[in-house]
Design an enzyme around this catalytic site. Structure first.
Site, PDB file in Angstrom:
ATOM      1  N   ASP A 234       0.849  -1.203   0.124  1.00 19.53           N
ATOM      2  CA  ASP A 234       0.033   0.040   0.064  1.00 19.53           C
ATOM      3  C   ASP A 234       0.850   1.250   0.095  1.00 19.53           C
ATOM      4  O   ASP A 234       1.582   1.357   0.900  1.00 19.53           O
ATOM      5  CB  ASP A 234      -0.814   0.028   1.197  1.00 19.53           C
TER       6      ASP A 234
ATOM      7  N   ARG B  31      -0.222   4.439  -0.173  1.00 21.12           N
ATOM      8  CA  ARG B  31      -0.636   5.503   0.210  1.00 21.12           C
ATOM      9  C   ARG B  31       0.053   6.368   1.290  1.00 21.12           C
ATOM     10  O   ARG B  31       0.451   5.732   2.101  1.00 21.12           O
ATOM     11  CB  ARG B  31      -2.149   5.249   0.409  1.00 21.12           C
TER      12      ARG B  31
ATOM     13  N   LYS C 122      -5.839   2.955   8.080  1.00 19.91           N
ATOM     14  CA  LYS C 122      -6.357   4.382   8.075  1.00 19.91           C
ATOM     15  C   LYS C 122      -6.458   4.832   9.527  1.00 19.91           C
ATOM     16  O   LYS C 122      -6.443   6.126   9.742  1.00 19.91           O
ATOM     17  CB  LYS C 122      -7.632   4.419   7.264  1.00 19.91           C
TER      18      LYS C 122
END
Length: 367
Positions: free
Chosen positions: A291, A293, A319
């Site tokens: 990931d 992000r 998150k």
């Protein structure tokens, strides 16, 4: 940071840039779009190398401790062979003659491949250290503005952007089908490559102290075209409905296509998935992590909206952790599902088993 922004612009146009690390100067060019290494080698006055991420190397069975490794290139290597080394599933084995001379990347080389990731290009860099013979010519080109130089440390840190430098640019009332009282607020990152939108649903003065929040990564194929390969579009629309039902809140629509690898690389990963790889392995073959992000931008957006407590709509523990690390209190979590279909079940299983997403409830109903 301004120099980094200019460097990313040049790299995306196919121009070389210089990365300084102490007394060393590294000439860097994107692999993507390159047809030859000859010009780079001639300008630097030294043999070039291909710098690959540890994720790409792991995909071909090479374990490295460093973030990247440098592979010396033969003078007669062609563009097709270069791209196969960096992106092909048909890859050399760890002991292959083609990987002879592989060594941990130097500081500037790590910065080079980090710049490629920030520029949303294939995360592989063509690099050559500037020789003593070529140094005077490089200095002249830098002085005349024909070449741009950045520091290795700045290049290494460019993925995180510049916390606190996000700009609130424009906003407007946009009535949505499921939430007529909605306002879109656009934010732009300093490099201009990425624009993010905060969808403010309802009236902030009527919100609970802990604001309902969805952080949604843009998915052109799913959100706009209703692709069956993922559940993103359905999650997006369900999030708007849920936030409206909870009395209003915020949906952050983040420019993080393909878990941060960009649309071009996402489509490359889809092609690899069609050959049998799951979403995580496909990204790794291309040189990316699970990931890519970065959520500091979400923290900045929430700060601009004066939000420090949230009820988070997510299935992704990363998150929650990212917001907490950024000083946002996550008071509660609410699951947010789309439908499981024959087309997206393999993708969702990979997200659960390899990405740690909390999808047991929805996946167990399909067993």
């Amino acid at each position: 940071m301004y120099q980094i922004e200019r460097a990313i612009f040049d790299i995306r146009r196919g121009f070389p840039v210089v990365i300084n690390a102490g007394k060393q100067r590294l000439l860097v060019q994107a692999l993507e779009g390159s047809e030859s290494i000859d010009a780079l080698a001639q300008l630097a006055g030294s043999p070039p190398s291909l710098v690959l991420t540890r994720h790409r190397l792991a995909a071909i069975g090479v374990a490295v401790i460093a973030e990247a490794a440098s592979l010396p290139l033969a003078a007669n290597i062609g563009a097709g062979e270069l791209h196969r080394l960096a992106t092909s599933e048909d890859q050399p084995s760890a002991g292959s003659e083609r990987l002879k001379g592989l060594k941990p990347a130097a500081l500037a080389e790590v910065g080079a491949v980090t710049l490629m990731r920030r520029a949303l290009l294939i995360p592989a860099a063509l690099c050559a250290f500037v020789s003593e013979k070529a140094a005077a010519d490089i200095e002249q080109q830098l002085a005349e503005g024909r070449l741009l130089a950045v520091n290795a440390e700045d290049a290494q840190q460019c993925l995180s952007g510049v916390p606190g430098m996000l700009k609130r640019v424009s906003e407007a009332h946009i009535p949505l089908e499921e939430a007529a009282d909605s306002r879109f607020v656009l934010f732009r990152e300093p490099d201009g490559l990425r624009e993010h939108v905060a969808v403010v649903i309802g009236k902030p003065e009527e919100w609970e102290a802990a604001v309902p929040l969805r952080m949604h990564s843009a998915c052109l194929t799913g959100d706009l075209f209703a692709s069956l390969r993922c559940d993103c579009g359905e999650q997006l629309r369900n999030a708007v409905k849920d936030i409206q039902a909870m009395g209003g809140g915020v949906l952050l629509y983040l420019a993080q296509e393909g878990r941060g690898i960009g649309l071009a690389n996402k489509l490359r990963a889809y092609t690899l998935q069609d050959g049998g790889l799951d979403t995580v392995d496909a990204d790794q073959v291309l040189g990316f992590g699970d990931d890519e992000r970065q959520y500091s931008v979400a923290v900045d957006m929430l700060s601009a909206l004066k939000i420090d407590q949230v009820q988070l709509l997510t299935n992704n523990p990363l998150k929650m952790d990212a917001l907490r690390q950024g000083g946002i209190e996550v008071v509660s979590r609410q699951a947010l599902y789309g439908s499981v279909t024959d087309h997206n079940q393999r993708y969702l299983n990979a997200k659960a088993t390899r990405g740690g997403h909390l999808l047991d409830d929805v996946l167990s109903s399909q067993r």
